[in-house]
Structures are given as structure tokens and as C-alpha cells.
Design a protein around this motif. Sequence first.
Motif, PDB file in Angstrom:
ATOM      1  N   ILE A  86      63.519  48.397 103.875  1.00 13.20           N
ATOM      2  CA  ILE A  86      63.328  47.254 102.988  1.00 13.20           C
ATOM      3  C   ILE A  86      63.638  47.642 101.544  1.00 13.20           C
ATOM      4  CG2 ILE A  86      60.918  47.365 102.210  1.00 13.20           C
ATOM      5  CD1 ILE A  86      60.787  44.496 103.623  1.00 13.20           C
ATOM      6  N   GLU A  94      60.415  49.477 108.795  1.00 17.02           N
ATOM      7  CA  GLU A  94      60.445  48.374 107.825  1.00 17.02           C
ATOM      8  C   GLU A  94      60.297  48.910 106.403  1.00 17.02           C
ATOM      9  OE1 GLU A  94      58.675  44.750 108.281  1.00 17.02           O
ATOM     10  OE2 GLU A  94      59.581  44.499 110.250  1.00 17.02           O
ATOM     11  N   GLY A 114      67.043  46.893 100.543  1.00 11.41           N
ATOM     12  CA  GLY A 114      67.474  45.507 100.639  1.00 11.41           C
ATOM     13  C   GLY A 114      67.788  45.056 102.057  1.00 11.41           C
ATOM     14  N   ASN A 115      67.406  45.850 103.019  1.00  3.93           N
ATOM     15  CA  ASN A 115      67.677  45.471 104.403  1.00  3.93           C
ATOM     16  C   ASN A 115      66.516  44.698 105.018  1.00  3.93           C
ATOM     17  OD1 ASN A 115      70.266  46.908 105.556  1.00  3.93           O
ATOM     18  ND2 ASN A 115      69.321  48.314 104.115  1.00  3.93           N
ATOM     19  N   THR A 116      66.864  43.943 106.023  1.00  4.87           N
ATOM     20  CA  THR A 116      65.875  43.157 106.749  1.00  4.87           C
ATOM     21  C   THR A 116      65.893  43.645 108.186  1.00  4.87           C
ATOM     22  OG1 THR A 116      66.246  41.254 105.334  1.00  4.87           O
ATOM     23  CG2 THR A 116      65.355  40.801 107.511  1.00  4.87           C
ATOM     24  N   VAL A 117      64.729  43.610 108.857  1.00  8.52           N
ATOM     25  CA  VAL A 117      64.769  44.064 110.245  1.00  8.52           C
ATOM     26  C   VAL A 117      64.313  43.011 111.240  1.00  8.52           C
ATOM     27  CG1 VAL A 117      63.236  45.858 109.271  1.00  8.52           C
ATOM     28  CG2 VAL A 117      63.268  45.501 111.725  1.00  8.52           C
ATOM     29  N   ILE A 118      65.082  42.928 112.299  1.00 11.51           N
ATOM     30  CA  ILE A 118      64.726  42.046 113.407  1.00 11.51           C
ATOM     31  C   ILE A 118      64.091  42.926 114.478  1.00 11.51           C
ATOM     32  CG2 ILE A 118      65.604  40.517 115.202  1.00 11.51           C
ATOM     33  CD1 ILE A 118      67.892  39.764 113.370  1.00 11.51           C
ATOM     34  N   THR A 169      76.373  42.763 107.420  1.00 10.08           N
ATOM     35  CA  THR A 169      75.054  42.255 107.040  1.00 10.08           C
ATOM     36  C   THR A 169      74.158  43.389 106.571  1.00 10.08           C
ATOM     37  OG1 THR A 169      74.064  42.616 109.209  1.00 10.08           O
ATOM     38  CG2 THR A 169      75.190  40.512 108.851  1.00 10.08           C
ATOM     39  N   THR A 175      71.166  43.585 107.711  1.00 13.19           N
ATOM     40  CA  THR A 175      70.094  43.394 108.689  1.00 13.19           C
ATOM     41  C   THR A 175      70.216  44.490 109.738  1.00 13.19           C
ATOM     42  OG1 THR A 175      70.211  41.003 108.386  1.00 13.19           O
ATOM     43  CG2 THR A 175      69.106  41.790 110.373  1.00 13.19           C
TER      44      THR A 175
END
Lengths: 346, 346
Positions: free
Chosen positions: A89, A85, A92-96, A62, A64
Motif C-alpha cells: 500500500i 497489504e 500505491g498498490n491495491t490488493v485483491i 495496473t 493492483t
Amino acid sequence: MRALATLEDVAQRAGTSVATAGRALGGYGKVAVATRNRIVAAARQLNYHPNVLARSMKKRSTATIGLIVANICNPFFARIVRAVETAVIRHGNTVIVCDTDENIQNELDLASRLLEHRVGGIIVSPTASETGELSRATREIYGSRVLTVFIDRAVKGAKIPTITSDNVTAAEEATRHFIQLGHKRIGAVVGRSTLDSMIGRVEGYRRALLEHRITFDKSLVVDAVDVDVEAGYRATKKLLEHRRPPTGLLVLNNLLVIGALNAIREKGLLIPEDIALIGWDDFDAAPHLQTPLTVVEQPAYAMGSIAAEQLLKMRSDESVDPSLHIVLKSTLIIRESSEKRISGKS
Amino acid sequence: MRALATLEDVAQRAGTSVATAGRALGGYGKVAVATRNRIVAAARQLNYHPNVLARSMKKRSTATIGLIVANICNPFFARIVRAVETAVIRHGNTVIVCDTDENIQNELDLASRLLEHRVGGIIVSPTASETGELSRATREIYGSRVLTVFIDRAVKGAKIPTITSDNVTAAEEATRHFIQLGHKRIGAVVGRSTLDSMIGRVEGYRRALLEHRITFDKSLVVDAVDVDVEAGYRATKKLLEHRRPPTGLLVLNNLLVIGALNAIREKGLLIPEDIALIGWDDFDAAPHLQTPLTVVEQPAYAMGSIAAEQLLKMRSDESVDPSLHIVLKSTLIIRESSEKRISGKS
DNA sequence: CTGAAAGCGCTTACAG
DNA sequence: CTGAAAGCGCTTACAG
């Protein structure tokens, strides 16, 4: 809420196969210009949003990452969140983002959940167990099941890249500053003494005392246990009611220092006349306090950026030395709360 | 980093089919106790973490929600983030937090990415376009492609459940407080005047003036445009250099008020003697400022909890009226920065 | 109670 | 350059 369009919908409308539509939209493989145009047009008409879950399933990875901090309401961590973030970002990454509230069981549950999300990596400020080591359970996750970077807190024996600030040196400098102003009885309010960062700060404090041949008095170091305003209040109050109270006080966290201010005000004491104060982590309002607050400023944003950068590097070429430990310099910002030179014996 | 175990690995080790293993571990369907035990044991040995991506693919829905705020470093939003996380995590949900930096293009990109993650819902504090409406692009996402709850800011014409605080009333109350203390020239520093929340606050300010027959002087209302410390400084400076400067100043945001303090200090003015001050959103250090700051405190945590609750409700039974607008009460916390009664004409 | 099979929406060899 | 087919790891009717 109707279902979102799929690649199949797009392919059908464009009169191509799913494979070709995917190639055109996903930017992989070659597609004839005319075909691509039809596909792109179809995608736009259908408001196509690729399903990253499906992509991740297929690619078995992923984009992420997980970020675990103690308390997002602490401006120090908020800045780290923002830095991470911003850095990831772009790729193209998303952070939880997860919040442990300094609870080790929460941390384990959260880390476990991040694993279920198959995050590509975790940046974590690990919660201390009683022994200062990682809990067995988290040790089975960090580093072995998922790429990990520690931030703010090192863990002894863990072979995991770590970004911290120079807690020992900064505390030594802060304490020395007190000593140079004539203080001999210097108190410290620690937030949870098993935290690696706190251990380093207390160590720096001791070193400065040693340097100047001031006897370390352990009754002047109080563990607030919890890391919040109320705990800071209680710990400070205890110090102020000491048989021989300190003339200078080092408060090793952002939230604790607000509690310290509450306790000091309640006793009707003046800063720095009655008690000089140094806090940890700068905050916007610090220069505007009744007595502007001297603080040790950690480079929170830089710590977050660098942690993110290392993690991204590990994801791409795996070439990061697991025992890498980057230590960023903190800055003592001197304001009036520590300024007063004291005279006579204390 | 070897790949994590799959259900197939577990099934194989337990000597069952994948379907049965899934039933035992996922808690759906019936499994004989003995079988279940074997499966659970196998899962434990293999350190099995179910792949939620695969589950989501199959169920065509995720347990992830998106949260879009302007700036996570603003304590107001940080509290909202914490409240939302706390509320949804209990229900097994995960949250992806995004930061727009008050930039409408960022917001669109982020919302789009959340769609790609097939989030089950979005809680968003929408960025204002020039006209105060949603941008066309975001309007095509919110509410129609994904369950949405607006927080902190309402959008006219949008049929989307919204949680805000009572900006109009609170600003009216704050302004009235100034008027009752004798102020007649009251300034306002607005953070980006197209934001719905700001429009409400200015409206409340005007109402209070009207009530007391004080002429609205638009030169006393300055739009800081950006919502940060520097912008607050510039806007306040402008007001302080006004031909007939205000005696009371309402600063409509957390970050702006720090800038206001900087400007006031730079001019060597005293609070509240030279200029009385009311800020918006409380913060830990507010009671400890040189002049403790009077503020309008928004119930940030409650706003976050309620927004999360509504979204969860929408996800389960879809019974939430899209024009629901919950307005929470703010509180004027009076400290010394507004306390001084002024006399004579201003 | 248990298993075989289909399918969620992508990507990726493999052919052509 | 394009398409058919397999497969990522689950869940869910459908049989038995």
C-alpha cells in the motif's frame, strides 16, 4: 449516486485542456504554477478522484496485485494478508484478496479472475493437486501470464520465486524435542498430505526419528485431508484409539490443533501426562490454554512482507531469479504441553 | 511476461469483427452458432482473458466492491471478510479488502482509493472520530459518492444502511449474568470508547446495573484506547490495582481479552475465584483455556453475509431504505470463567 | 446475424 | 508550458 467528476470536468472548470489538467494532477509533465493552482482548486471543488481504470487502460498496467490464500480465517494467513497489504500500500498498490478454501478449482477461477483484472502480480499459496504439482491450468497462469511469488508452499519444478518457512528443520526440531523428553511413540496429524508444507514437516519428523533410530510407523501419521477443526478432531481421535497410541503428538496446523484438543478432552486425557502435544503456528491464546501449548511459530508476517517486497522488485526491474527460494526460520516455543518427561517403555 | 490476448486478437484469428467476438464471449447479443464456435475456439487457443478494466470503462461501472475493516487479524473481522467474499463472488464481484488499523486518516485514504477504483460499493466498519460522528471527509464519500453499508458500527445521523449486532442487549445480559452470580463490583474494559459498538456495550452494562440498583462506578470502566492485546493488558492491570477491585470483569473485545488474561496471570489471580471474566467474540481456543472463557458471541459471518446481500440489492434495484438498521442477536456462551457464585460483600 | 464507429477517462508522443 | 489527437480494450447503439 451521481457520477464522479472526470478530468474533463476539472479542465473545463479550470479553463485548460484535459492534457494539462492531467499533467497537473497526475504529477507528470510540467505545468506553470498559476495553471496548476487553478486546476488543483477546480479538482478540489469538484471532489475529483482520478479514475484508475482509465489510467491503467492507457498505461497497460495496473497498480493492483492479487493475493490468494487458503483461508483468511486462519490467523497464519490473516497475518500474511496484513503484511502484504501494509507493504504494497505504501507503493500505491491495491490488493485483491482471495480465499481458495483449499479447493483447486476455486484457485483456478480466482487466478483467472485476477488475470481479467490485469493485476500486476500475484502472491499465492498454491493449492496442492493430488500429485503435489501445480495443476496444468494454474501452471499456464503463474509465472507465464503474470508475475508470481509463491508463499508458504513451494512447488517442485516451478520456476517461480518462493518464500517459505523451514518446515523440515522445524519439524525435526519439534520431534527431537519429544524424543529428548523420552517419547518413542510420536504421532503426527497432517493436514492434507499433498501440500508441500506438510510434506516438508513429515520429512523433518522422519529425519528426527531416523537420527534416534526410532522406527517410522506409518500408522502414527494420519492425514486429516481437510484442514479444519473437525478434521483435526477426527484424525486425532483415530490416533488416540490406536492399538498402541502415541505418547506425543505433533499437530501440523493451527486449526487442526483445536480439533486435537477437542478429541483429547473427549477422551478425558491429560496433557502432557497422557499425551504431550506440539502445535504448528502460534496464536494469541496458546499460552493461556488449560495446558499452555508448545508450538512451532512460523514468521508469518515476515513471510508476507518479503513476498510483497520480491513482487514489487520484480515489477520494477525484473531482476529476481525465478529459482529464488527464501526460507525463513521457524521457532519452537516450548510451553507446558510438551514438558513432561516420560519414563519407562511406551 | 508477454501481453495478454485482446478481443482483437481473437477476432482476427476467428475471422470476425471485434464486435462479434465480444458478443460471443461476453454473452450479450446474438451470434450464429458456427461463428460462436470459431470464436470460442480462437479464444481458447489464445488463452483469452477479457479485460475487465476495459469493460468497466465502457459500462461505467465495475463489479468490484471495497471492504474496510479495522484489523483483519482479529478473527471477528476475518470472518466478516470471508462471509463478504463468499457472498459477492457468486455474483461475479471481486473485493478489495482494506485494513484501517483503527486510524481515521488511513480510513479516509483507503476510501478515497476505493473511489479511484470506481468500486460499485463499500462495506465499512467506520472508525470513530473523537465525537463519535463520521469525519467530515468520510461523510462526503460514504453514501453520497458510492453505495455504502456500515457493518458492526452504526453512526448517528448517517443515512446509511447498517448491520450490527445487539450490543446493548448482549452487554446487559452479560452483566446481569454476573449480577445473578452475586457480583456487585463489575469492571469493564472498553476498547476505544468512541466506537459506536463500545458505546452500546457500556450502555447495556449500565442498564443492567441500574436494573439491580447497583451504583455505576465510572472508575470501574477503563478505556483501553487502543484495541489490541497490549492495551487490554494495561487497562486490566489498572482495574486489578483498583483500591476496591472488581470481582467480575467484562472485556469488550477479542484482542483485549488476551491482554486481560496476561494481566490476571501476572497478578497470580485465579479465574473465576479471584476474578470472573466474560469476553466479547468467541474464538476457537476459548473452550480450551485454562479456565474456559465465557463470551458474548457475535454472529460475525451472518453480519458479513447480510451486509453483502444488502449492498448487492442496492446495486441492482436501489430499493434499500437508507435508514435500514439490521440488528443481529448475539449469544452469551457460558463457560467456566464466569461460573463461580460469589458470596459475602465484595 | 454481423460490422463499422463512437466513446468510456485517462496518458503520451507530437507540435507549437 | 500548453493543446489536439490518438489509443488502451472493451460495449453498444446504429445500419445493413
